[in-house]
Design a protein around this motif. Structure first.
Motif, PDB file in Angstrom:
ATOM      1  N   GLU A 108      49.403  31.495  18.293  1.00  0.00           N
ATOM      2  CA  GLU A 108      50.328  31.210  17.198  1.00  0.00           C
ATOM      3  C   GLU A 108      49.725  31.637  15.860  1.00  0.00           C
ATOM      4  N   ALA A 109      48.449  31.294  15.668  1.00  0.00           N
ATOM      5  CA  ALA A 109      47.774  31.641  14.416  1.00  0.00           C
ATOM      6  C   ALA A 109      47.755  33.156  14.236  1.00  0.00           C
ATOM      7  N   VAL A 110      47.405  33.877  15.308  1.00  0.00           N
ATOM      8  CA  VAL A 110      47.322  35.336  15.224  1.00  0.00           C
ATOM      9  C   VAL A 110      48.697  35.926  14.912  1.00  0.00           C
ATOM     10  N   LYS A 111      49.737  35.355  15.534  1.00  0.00           N
ATOM     11  CA  LYS A 111      51.094  35.865  15.323  1.00  0.00           C
ATOM     12  C   LYS A 111      51.589  35.624  13.903  1.00  0.00           C
ATOM     13  N   LEU A 112      51.332  34.427  13.394  1.00  0.00           N
ATOM     14  CA  LEU A 112      52.004  34.023  12.158  1.00  0.00           C
ATOM     15  C   LEU A 112      51.190  34.256  10.896  1.00  0.00           C
ATOM     16  N   ALA A 113      49.873  34.171  11.010  1.00  0.00           N
ATOM     17  CA  ALA A 113      49.089  34.030   9.786  1.00  0.00           C
ATOM     18  C   ALA A 113      48.590  35.356   9.225  1.00  0.00           C
ATOM     19  N   ASP A 114      48.485  35.399   7.898  1.00  0.00           N
ATOM     20  CA  ASP A 114      47.790  36.496   7.243  1.00  0.00           C
ATOM     21  C   ASP A 114      46.296  36.210   7.229  1.00  0.00           C
ATOM     22  N   ARG A 115      45.980  34.915   7.132  1.00  0.00           N
ATOM     23  CA  ARG A 115      44.589  34.514   7.168  1.00  0.00           C
ATOM     24  C   ARG A 115      44.432  33.277   8.052  1.00  0.00           C
ATOM     25  N   ILE A 116      43.336  33.264   8.792  1.00  0.00           N
ATOM     26  CA  ILE A 116      43.076  32.134   9.678  1.00  0.00           C
ATOM     27  C   ILE A 116      41.832  31.408   9.181  1.00  0.00           C
ATOM     28  N   VAL A 117      41.949  30.102   9.064  1.00  0.00           N
ATOM     29  CA  VAL A 117      40.821  29.279   8.653  1.00  0.00           C
ATOM     30  C   VAL A 117      40.407  28.452   9.869  1.00  0.00           C
ATOM     31  N   VAL A 118      39.221  28.733  10.403  1.00  0.00           N
ATOM     32  CA  VAL A 118      38.769  27.998  11.583  1.00  0.00           C
ATOM     33  C   VAL A 118      37.944  26.802  11.131  1.00  0.00           C
ATOM     34  N   MET A 119      38.294  25.614  11.625  1.00  0.00           N
ATOM     35  CA  MET A 119      37.570  24.398  11.237  1.00  0.00           C
ATOM     36  C   MET A 119      36.921  23.757  12.454  1.00  0.00           C
ATOM     37  N   LEU A 129      39.246  38.321  15.212  1.00  0.00           N
ATOM     38  CA  LEU A 129      39.173  38.743  16.608  1.00  0.00           C
ATOM     39  C   LEU A 129      37.993  39.688  16.824  1.00  0.00           C
ATOM     40  N   LEU A 130      37.734  40.537  15.827  1.00  0.00           N
ATOM     41  CA  LEU A 130      36.635  41.499  15.953  1.00  0.00           C
ATOM     42  C   LEU A 130      35.284  40.851  15.756  1.00  0.00           C
ATOM     43  N   ARG A 131      35.192  40.018  14.762  1.00  0.00           N
ATOM     44  CA  ARG A 131      33.881  39.492  14.404  1.00  0.00           C
ATOM     45  C   ARG A 131      33.902  37.971  14.269  1.00  0.00           C
ATOM     46  N   PRO A 132      34.007  37.283  15.385  1.00  0.00           N
ATOM     47  CA  PRO A 132      33.912  35.821  15.301  1.00  0.00           C
ATOM     48  C   PRO A 132      32.531  35.428  14.804  1.00  0.00           C
ATOM     49  N   PRO A 164      29.633  31.351  18.077  1.00  0.00           N
ATOM     50  CA  PRO A 164      30.109  31.247  19.465  1.00  0.00           C
ATOM     51  C   PRO A 164      31.327  30.325  19.572  1.00  0.00           C
ATOM     52  N   PHE A 165      31.371  29.296  18.702  1.00  0.00           N
ATOM     53  CA  PHE A 165      32.515  28.379  18.722  1.00  0.00           C
ATOM     54  C   PHE A 165      33.817  29.119  18.405  1.00  0.00           C
ATOM     55  N   VAL A 166      33.773  29.956  17.377  1.00  0.00           N
ATOM     56  CA  VAL A 166      34.980  30.712  17.020  1.00  0.00           C
ATOM     57  C   VAL A 166      35.355  31.638  18.170  1.00  0.00           C
ATOM     58  N   ALA A 167      34.331  32.283  18.761  1.00  0.00           N
ATOM     59  CA  ALA A 167      34.591  33.191  19.890  1.00  0.00           C
ATOM     60  C   ALA A 167      35.263  32.436  21.034  1.00  0.00           C
ATOM     61  N   SER A 168      34.776  31.221  21.317  1.00  0.00           N
ATOM     62  CA  SER A 168      35.354  30.461  22.427  1.00  0.00           C
ATOM     63  C   SER A 168      36.797  30.069  22.111  1.00  0.00           C
ATOM     64  N   LEU A 169      37.055  29.804  20.820  1.00  0.00           N
ATOM     65  CA  LEU A 169      38.410  29.457  20.402  1.00  0.00           C
ATOM     66  C   LEU A 169      39.345  30.652  20.574  1.00  0.00           C
TER      67      LEU A 169
END
Lengths: 326, 211
Positions: free
Chosen positions: A204-215, A230-233, A236-241
């Protein structure tokens, strides 16, 4: 020209003394007219962050600015009426008709009746519900998806520049969710609101957002446009997400145009693909047809170049390498 | 004297006592409703008042006749002594149902209402009370039925009502006034119950609950 619509300065929220903060010194700048997704697991502080924008939750320290003004100094009811708010469980008032539900904020703002009626009909149209059919219905007579459409219409009623959405499609079935996501994208293209959307769904985030804030644990781990994320998480937590199929999501966000060779000769009988289509769509065509190259067409259906299978594979594998280095 | 003859002979008295009974009921029920809802709202908003719950439960469990007996030394014989304890008893179910009805309103609706910029008072009046109405009305029904029948007891402390007929019946070993007094108050109780059931159903339909 871009300007900052919402700004978090070292915002900290602790619900009980001595406990770990729910939101831990978050700095964030959200540009006007863009869609920002706050994403993370339950309890990461994303919903708390959102609710601090309309002051349903007050920060323990730090400040939040809207258009450069500290919201702490604004009258709270006025602030809330100037922000659209959509929640997961919709929260339509069961004792009011659809029209009156949508009219709540305009009524609070003291609009006259004619203006409210016109606005309600225009909004029902905007969210794809026939005004004549739905105006006088009750929320209980609507499906979950229709209710959330009304929820969106209600949030847009007084034409607020900012729209806050708290897992708006979380309770819907996948098909309805996809439809509504598409419509939000359409609506956003027309209205150019500043949208802040809380979600735990990376697709959903990838589809809708211009920017994603991972918390994570109340802190912002990474802020980036979907493709960069997607290219540069960053961790490792962001990558797993992002998940195992990160590469597929990357193809979803990459337009065919980026990888096609414009002006290149195309073998006759090659399957065709639109310039505006996603690489994910191109992948599907490659798999279905077994072709080595596709003819890339512009909106008018005129061939403008070629997309070769190898280029896609190279792109995917190099991005994959990049990502694993990061 | 047959029941019919008794009714013909004492018709005016019966009518008079019935009207008095209805008036006593009306006054105590309206008063109990207003105060019950008000106290219910306050105890919903201020959770600090939860300590009152056991007190309320004890009062609720005390038989009316005991409350009446206790009230006489303090409030004397007559309307005040009769009405005050009944009134207190009538408040309880309304108050309890108001508090639990408000607490039971879908939290999403409350959040949406606040998030859209309704003031606390608007949220209470336009969202919370309306959606809690079926539960509050159910409390009022319990209270109303109880009051209609319990008002007969006030005859013991000198207040005229249908209870007066019942007392006469007992004192004179006469079935006629006994039957008329108890029958009429039973009919009143059923009528009041049904009337509130109708209002309750309307309220439920209003807030989208299927009965």
């Amino acid at each position: 020209m871009t300007s900052t619509a919402i700004e978090f300065n070292a915002v900290l929220k602790t619900f009980r003394d001595g406990e770990k903060p729910a939101v831990d010194r978050v700095d964030l700048a959200i540009e006007a007219g863009t869609t920002t997704a706050l994403i993370g697991p339950s309890g990461c502080g994303k919903t708390t962050s959102l609710k601090m924008i309309n002051r349903l939750v007050e920060p323990t320290s730090g400040e939040i600015l809207i258009d450069g003004r500290a919201i702490r100094d604004m009258p709270v009811l006025q602030l809330r009426r100037s922000l659209g708010y959509v929640i997961q469980h919709v929260g339509l008032f069961p004792h009011m008709t659809i029209a009156r539900n949508i009219a709540v904020v305009p009524q609070l703002l003291g609009w006259d009746r004619k203006r409210i009626t016109e606005r309600v009909d225009a909004l029902l149209d905007l969210v794809g519900l026939d005004p004549d059919e739905y105006r006088q219905r009750r929320p209980s007579q609507l499906s979950g998806g229709q209710q959330q459409r009304v929820g969106v219409a209600r949030a847009l009623a007084a034409d607020p520049p900012i729209l806050l959405m708290d897992e708006p499609f979380g309770a819907l079935d996948p098909i309805t969710r996809a439809n509504l996501q598409r419509e939000i994208t359409d609506i956003q293209r027309k209205l150019r609101k500043t949208i802040v959307i809380v979600t735990h769904d990376m697709d959903e985030a990838v589809k809708l957002a211009d920017r994603i804030v991972v918390m994570e644990h109340g802190r912002v781990v990474q802020t980036a446009p979907p493709a960069d994320l997607l290219l540069r998480p960053a961790t490792p937590f962001v990558a797993s997400l992002l998940g195992e199929d990160r590469i597929i999501k990357l193809l979803q966000t990459t337009p065919v145009e980026r990888l096609s060779e414009l002006g290149a000769e195309v073998e006759a009988q090659s399957p065709t693909i639109g310039l505006e289509a996603s690489m994910h769509h191109a992948l599907t065509v490659f798999l279905q047809t077994g072709a080595a190259q596709l003819s890339v067409e512009n909106a008018k259906g005129v061939s403008v170049g070629a997309l070769r299978r190898e280029v896609m594979f190279e792109f995917a594998s190099s991005e994959q390498r990049n990502a694993s280095c990061a | 004297m047959s029941l019919l003859e008794y009714t013909e002979f004492f018709g005016d008295t019966i009518l008079d006592l019935t009207i008095k009974h209805i008036l006593l009921f009306g006054v105590s029920f309206i008063g109990a409703s207003i105060l019950g809802v008000a106290i219910g709202v306050v105890s919903y908003r201020f959770s600090g008042l939860r300590f009152l719950t056991p007190v309320v439960n004890i009062l609720q469990a005390t038989p009316e006749i005991v409350l009446l007996a206790i009230s006489i030394p303090f409030l004397g014989i007559g309307y005040v002594g009769a009405l005050v304890p009944l009134f207190i008893k009538g408040i309880l179910p309304i108050m309890q149902n108001t508090t639990s009805g408000l607490a039971g309103v879908d939290p999403n609706i409350k959040e949406a209402a606040r998030g859209m910029g309704m003031s606390e008072l608007t949220v209470l009046l336009r969202v919370e009370l309306i959606n809690a109405a079926p539960v509050i009305l159910a409390g009022m029904r319990v209270s109303a039925v109880m009051l209609v029948s319990v008002i007969t007891l006030t005859a013991y402390i000198g207040v005229e009502s249908l209870g007066t007929l019942i007392l006469q019946g007992i004192a004179r070993m006469d079935a006629n006034p006994l039957l008329i007094g108890s029958g009429l108050s039973a009919i009143l109780a059923i009528a009041v119950n049904q009337a509130i059931v109708i209002v309750e159903n309307l309220a439920m339909r209003r807030v989208g609950v299927r009965s």
